[in-house]
Scaffold this active site. Structure first.
Site, short mmCIF file in Angstrom:
data_model
loop_
_atom_site.label_atom_id
_atom_site.label_comp_id
_atom_site.label_asym_id
_atom_site.label_seq_id
_atom_site.Cartn_x
_atom_site.Cartn_y
_atom_site.Cartn_z
N LYS A 75 0.44 -1.08 -0.14
CA LYS A 75 0.18 0.13 0.22
C LYS A 75 0.81 1.18 -0.07
O LYS A 75 1.76 0.95 0.48
CB LYS A 75 -1.35 -0.62 1.21
N SER A 151 -9.57 0.77 3.06
CA SER A 151 -8.28 1.69 1.96
C SER A 151 -7.63 0.89 1.63
O SER A 151 -6.95 1.20 0.57
CB SER A 151 -7.90 2.60 2.92
N SER A 175 -9.49 -2.23 7.02
CA SER A 175 -9.39 -1.38 5.77
C SER A 175 -8.47 -2.41 5.94
O SER A 175 -7.61 -2.79 4.15
CB SER A 175 -8.07 -0.55 5.96
#
Length: 467
Positions: A75, A151, A175
């Site tokens: 990420k 996310s 997330s």
């Protein structure tokens, strides 16, 4: 050959070179990511250099590491030396490049894994859909018209699509678990503080966790074992001694007390059995039936825990970005900006009351775990919604889609419990996830249960775009 453990074994045995594995991963990304939009940066040159180093180590008779030659991506809120850490934002793109890797990235590299890039996410990790106004939406590999979740949407979709076998994400309110469920892969949120967050851009410091995505329990356990250990760079990283989970995966689970987060027969529905589509509850029951779970427990005041989680994360997140909110509000995603502004206006007594409730809630849940070891609950109340979908009808009521995706994950992040979302594949239907929840530092228990479910064929994560 899609799993990390198998890739590493073939590289160590010299059956394939790390450079060949890396080139194949880069080719998959080049061919498919234009449809998916998982990656915001591909570090091809660095990856090939690292892969060549691993091949030299093997040629010299040295051990190249547990994850030798395994491609991975992270990420884009993890620091990658030489790359600017975006955290999904436009503003951060103006920052200088990171001078060193995040601890988690460095540990995977030390284990022989090869970093191939950075992955898309919701801006500043504030969201459940990865519809990023600066870098575009990440598409779900099962249906390109649907969200990947967030996310950590890029992290989940990249694994589901077979671009890479391993990724890292972060989890504040769900997330890791939400995109894992919507994309049909395994996603682990360890105990709060169990893994180092050094070199990771934070959203809400008292909530944030990091963890892996993979297509098998064995891969999840392998990565978790590599990442364990204290780190002075992260002040909240625990000094709890590492406990290797991989050797425990084949142990019998008859000694593990497992229960459903569900009221006993004849009692009205509680938090984890209402507000969800029937298919989400059926997925949990499928898991329960497979391992003959008949016990029920109630996690008390989960609805208040979710409300308090909203208060704390909004307040802490806003505090991190106050200067930018004052000076550059136009450079935020409008939805993120509005949520941060609302968080900045939360009265201090609300925040303090939420923290006091947090301690009370932690004590009550600790009492629940005196009688049970692992709890089953849905990961999300629905399967992946359409990209851009704002509302849905559930139980005859119109509700907002985005916040509702975290309905079942937020009360668990609130007190830092370890949770693994396992993928339930359904014929001609989108995947769903089931959460395996344990008391702090009991990751080994949930991984053992997951391994049994995987062996029974109840949970699995097939590659969607197989090569």
């Amino acid at each position: 050959m899609n799993d990390a453990v198998s890739i590493a074994a073939t590289v160590r045995e010299g059956k394939v070179s790390a450079v060949e594995v890396t080139k194949a991963a880069l080719a998959r990304i080049a061919a498919r990511d234009n449809q998916l939009n998982c990656f915001t940066a591909v570090t091809a040159e660095i990856a090939l250099t690292d892969a060549a180093r691993i091949d030299r180590e093997i040629a010299q008779g040295n051990h190249p590491g547990t994850l030798a030659g395994v491609p991975f991506a992270v990420k884009n809120l993890f620091d990658i030396a030489g790359l600017t850490t975006l955290a999904g934002s436009k503003i951060n793109a103006e920052n200088p490049a990171a001078s060193q890797d995040a601890t988690a990235v460095a540990k995977l590299k030390q284990a022989g894994a090869v970093l191939v890039g950075a992955l898309n996410m919701d801006e500043y990790a504030y969201g459940f859909v990865t519809e990023n106004s600066h870098y575009g939406a990440t598409h779900n590999p099962h249906d390109l018209q649907r969200v990947a979740g967030g996310s950590s949407g890029g992290s989940a979709a990249a694994v589901a699509a077979g671009l890479v076998p391993l990724t890292l994400g972060s989890d504040t309110n769900g997330s890791i678990r939400v995109p894992a469920a919507l994309c049909g892969v395994f996603g682990l949120k360890p105990t709060y503080g169990r893994l180092s967050r050094a070199g990771v851009a934070l959203f809400s410091s008292s909530f944030d966790h990091i963890g892996p995505f993979a297509r098998s329990v064995q891969d999840i356990a392998t990565v978790f074992d590599v990442l364990q250990g204290e780190d002075d760079r992260d002040p909240i990283c625990t000094k709890h001694p590492p406990e290797l989970c991989l050797p425990q995966l084949k142990q019998d689970i008859s000694d593990i007390r497992i229960a459903l987060a569900k009221p006993a027969v004849g009692i009205a529905a509680d938090y984890f059995t209402k507000g969800a589509e029937p298919e989400a509850l059926a997925a949990v029951q499928k898991v329960a039936d497979a391992i003959e779970v008949t016990e029920y427990v109630t996690i008390p005041e989960a609805h208040r825990a979710r409300a308090a989680a909203f208060v704390i994360t909004a307040s802490e997140g806003a505090n991190l970005h106050l200067d930018q909110l004052r000076c550059r509000p136009q450079d935020f995603d409008s939805a993120t900006r509005d949520r941060f502004l609302a968080g900045a206006l939360i009265p201090s007594n609300w925040y303090l009351q939420a923290q006091r409730f947090r301690k009370w809630y932690r004590d009550r849940v600790r009492e629940v775990f005196q009688n049970v070891d692992v709890i089953l609950a849905p990961t999300t109340p629905i399967s992946a919604p359409l990209i851009g979908q704002q509302t849905m009808i559930l139980d005859g009521e119109e509700i907002l889609v985005r916040p509702h995706l975290g309905l079942f994950t937020q009360p668990l992040s609130f007190i830092g419990l370890p949770v693994l979302s396992v993928p339930i594949q359904r014929l001609n239907a989108l995947p769903l996830g089931v959460q395996l929840i344990a008391a702090p530092y009991n990751e080994a228990l949930i991984l053992r249960v997951a391994a049994t479910l995987e062996a029974k064929g109840v949970v699995s994560a097939p590659v969607i775009f197989n090569c």
